[in-house]
Write a protein that holds these residues in place. Structure first.
Motif, PDB file in Angstrom:
ATOM      1  N   GLU A 210       0.823  -1.198   0.000  1.00  0.00           N
ATOM      2  CA  GLU A 210       0.000   0.000   0.000  1.00  0.00           C
ATOM      3  C   GLU A 210       0.867   1.261   0.000  1.00  0.00           C
ATOM      4  N   ALA A 211       0.321   2.343  -0.543  1.00  0.00           N
ATOM      5  CA  ALA A 211       1.052   3.605  -0.578  1.00  0.00           C
ATOM      6  C   ALA A 211       1.327   4.135   0.829  1.00  0.00           C
ATOM      7  N   ALA A 212       0.484   3.741   1.790  1.00  0.00           N
ATOM      8  CA  ALA A 212       0.705   4.171   3.170  1.00  0.00           C
ATOM      9  C   ALA A 212       1.960   3.548   3.756  1.00  0.00           C
ATOM     10  N   VAL A 213       2.353   2.393   3.227  1.00  0.00           N
ATOM     11  CA  VAL A 213       3.577   1.719   3.682  1.00  0.00           C
ATOM     12  C   VAL A 213       4.794   2.301   2.981  1.00  0.00           C
ATOM     13  N   SER A 214       4.685   2.468   1.667  1.00  0.00           N
ATOM     14  CA  SER A 214       5.781   3.047   0.888  1.00  0.00           C
ATOM     15  C   SER A 214       5.213   3.665  -0.379  1.00  0.00           C
ATOM     16  N   LEU A 215       5.651   4.871  -0.698  1.00  0.00           N
ATOM     17  CA  LEU A 215       5.228   5.514  -1.932  1.00  0.00           C
ATOM     18  C   LEU A 215       5.922   4.889  -3.138  1.00  0.00           C
ATOM     19  N   GLU A 216       7.040   4.216  -2.902  1.00  0.00           N
ATOM     20  CA  GLU A 216       7.726   3.458  -3.957  1.00  0.00           C
ATOM     21  C   GLU A 216       7.234   2.026  -3.864  1.00  0.00           C
ATOM     22  N   ASN A 217       6.049   1.749  -4.400  1.00  0.00           N
ATOM     23  CA  ASN A 217       5.378   0.470  -4.164  1.00  0.00           C
ATOM     24  C   ASN A 217       5.061  -0.293  -5.438  1.00  0.00           C
ATOM     25  N   VAL A 218       5.854  -0.071  -6.484  1.00  0.00           N
ATOM     26  CA  VAL A 218       5.612  -0.739  -7.767  1.00  0.00           C
ATOM     27  C   VAL A 218       6.696  -1.797  -8.020  1.00  0.00           C
ATOM     28  N   LEU A 219       6.254  -2.953  -8.455  1.00  0.00           N
ATOM     29  CA  LEU A 219       7.137  -4.088  -8.693  1.00  0.00           C
ATOM     30  C   LEU A 219       7.191  -4.414 -10.180  1.00  0.00           C
ATOM     31  N   LEU A 220       8.392  -4.609 -10.689  1.00  0.00           N
ATOM     32  CA  LEU A 220       8.593  -5.041 -12.075  1.00  0.00           C
ATOM     33  C   LEU A 220       8.890  -6.536 -12.069  1.00  0.00           C
ATOM     34  N   THR A 221       8.079  -7.301 -12.796  1.00  0.00           N
ATOM     35  CA  THR A 221       8.303  -8.743 -12.898  1.00  0.00           C
ATOM     36  C   THR A 221       8.437  -9.138 -14.357  1.00  0.00           C
ATOM     37  N   ALA A 222       9.254 -10.146 -14.603  1.00  0.00           N
ATOM     38  CA  ALA A 222       9.443 -10.633 -15.970  1.00  0.00           C
ATOM     39  C   ALA A 222       9.839 -12.101 -15.933  1.00  0.00           C
ATOM     40  N   VAL A 223       9.226 -12.882 -16.804  1.00  0.00           N
ATOM     41  CA  VAL A 223       9.570 -14.288 -16.970  1.00  0.00           C
ATOM     42  C   VAL A 223       9.635 -14.575 -18.463  1.00  0.00           C
ATOM     43  N   PRO A 224      10.409 -15.569 -18.864  1.00  0.00           N
ATOM     44  CA  PRO A 224      10.511 -15.877 -20.292  1.00  0.00           C
ATOM     45  C   PRO A 224       9.184 -16.328 -20.877  1.00  0.00           C
TER      46      PRO A 224
END
Length: 302
Positions: A278-292
């Motif tokens: 949540e943004a309340a926990v961290s404003l930098e809260n976006v995850l980049l994921t990638a798989v083949p």
């Protein structure tokens, strides 16, 4: 990582920007009884109070590399050179350009070498040529169509877009395709700091307990870079409201991230952005994921 089926045996988890190594520590705990797991912790700075020695599982091996990511060639690391383990790249506090350097290290350098293309390392980037570097080789795209991928997956928590650099940015081709270049990128990079302009207020109330030591250290770095960025080019402060600035900052971040997604897709990966807290926990809260490709990946939520 569990939903992406990345928590399996016989893999090497490479933590970029490892610091004390707590991310690898918790991944190791999540693996439970999984056997034959290697952790490679990459950090360019000397780190105190490392948690590497606190691991009790005999099936996990921890190794540290003190090196800058842009100088790292994974195929020359003895454990990977010998065992050819599939790699899972992870990162929690991988600021700005460090994320792009990590992606290149995984997707271009390591993948190309493991596909049998015995290439020399890329030459160092000189400051005189910061605006342009060599385009991605088509051979890299061809190699991504193979059934076997030396990189099993990538999971990186994104942050500090204001510290990105056009020289290292992997999404340059995307920017060029929509008529943007290094000048526009510079403005987006600077304005991206507006998305977290409330971070100082939020983190200033953080706990002072021992468990918050890592958060405190990370906060200090964020505050220093954010304040210097905001004071450097904040000509619209009297024109836009705080909420408008935050919204524009978030859009700048997502634009930069979309270039990364396009890059990974061109290299044969199925990539997505999603919120991991949540943004309340961290404003930098976006995850980049990638798989083949082909693989099952959670639907993007952004």
């Amino acid at each position: 990582m569990e939903r992406l089926h990345l928590l399996g045996p016989g893999r090497c988890f490479v933590e970029f920007g490892a610091g004390r190594g707590k991310l690898s520590h918790w991944v190791d705990i999540a693996l439970e009884n999984v056997e034959s797991v290697q952790f490679l912790l990459v950090e360019r700075a000397t780190t105190r109070f490392k948690v590497d020695g606190k691991h009790k599982r005999r099936d996990s091996i921890f190794e540290r590399l003190q090196v800058d990511i842009q100088h790292l060639c994974l195929n020359k690391v003895p454990i990977l050179e010998k065992k050819k383990l599939p790699v899972v790249g992870i990162g929690k506090h991988l600021c700005g350009a460090a994320t792009d350097l990590a992606l290149r290290c995984l997707v271009e350098s390591y993948t190309t070498c493991c596909d049998g293309k015995d290439e020399e390392p890329a030459p160092k980037r000189c400051r005189a040529a910061q605006t342009e570097v060599a385009p991605h080789k088509s051979a890299g795209n061809e190699s991504t169509t193979e059934d076997h991928k030396p990189v099993a997956g990538i999971v990186i928590a994104l942050c500090c877009h204001h510290k990105c650099d056009w020289t290292h940015y992997v999404g340059r081709e995307f920017f060029k395709s929509v008529g943007l270049g290094p000048v526009e990128f510079h403005y987006f990079q600077r304005m991206s700091s507006w998305a977290t302009c409330g971070m100082q207020e939020t983190t200033g109330k953080a706990s002072t307990s021992e468990d918050s030591e890592d958060q405190t250290n990370d906060t200090e770095e964020h505050e220093h870079t954010l304040s210097s960025t905001a004071s450097g080019s904040d000509t619209l402060q009297g024109t836009l409201s705080v909420e408008e600035r935050k919204e524009l900052g978030c859009l700048c971040k997502r634009l930069i991230d979309h270039g990364r997604i396009e890059y990974l897709q061109q290299q044969g990966y199925k990539a997505a952005l999603q919120y991991y807290t949540e943004a309340a926990v961290s404003l930098e809260n976006v995850l980049l994921t990638a798989v083949p490709n082909p693989s099952v990946i959670p639907e993007p939520t952004i």
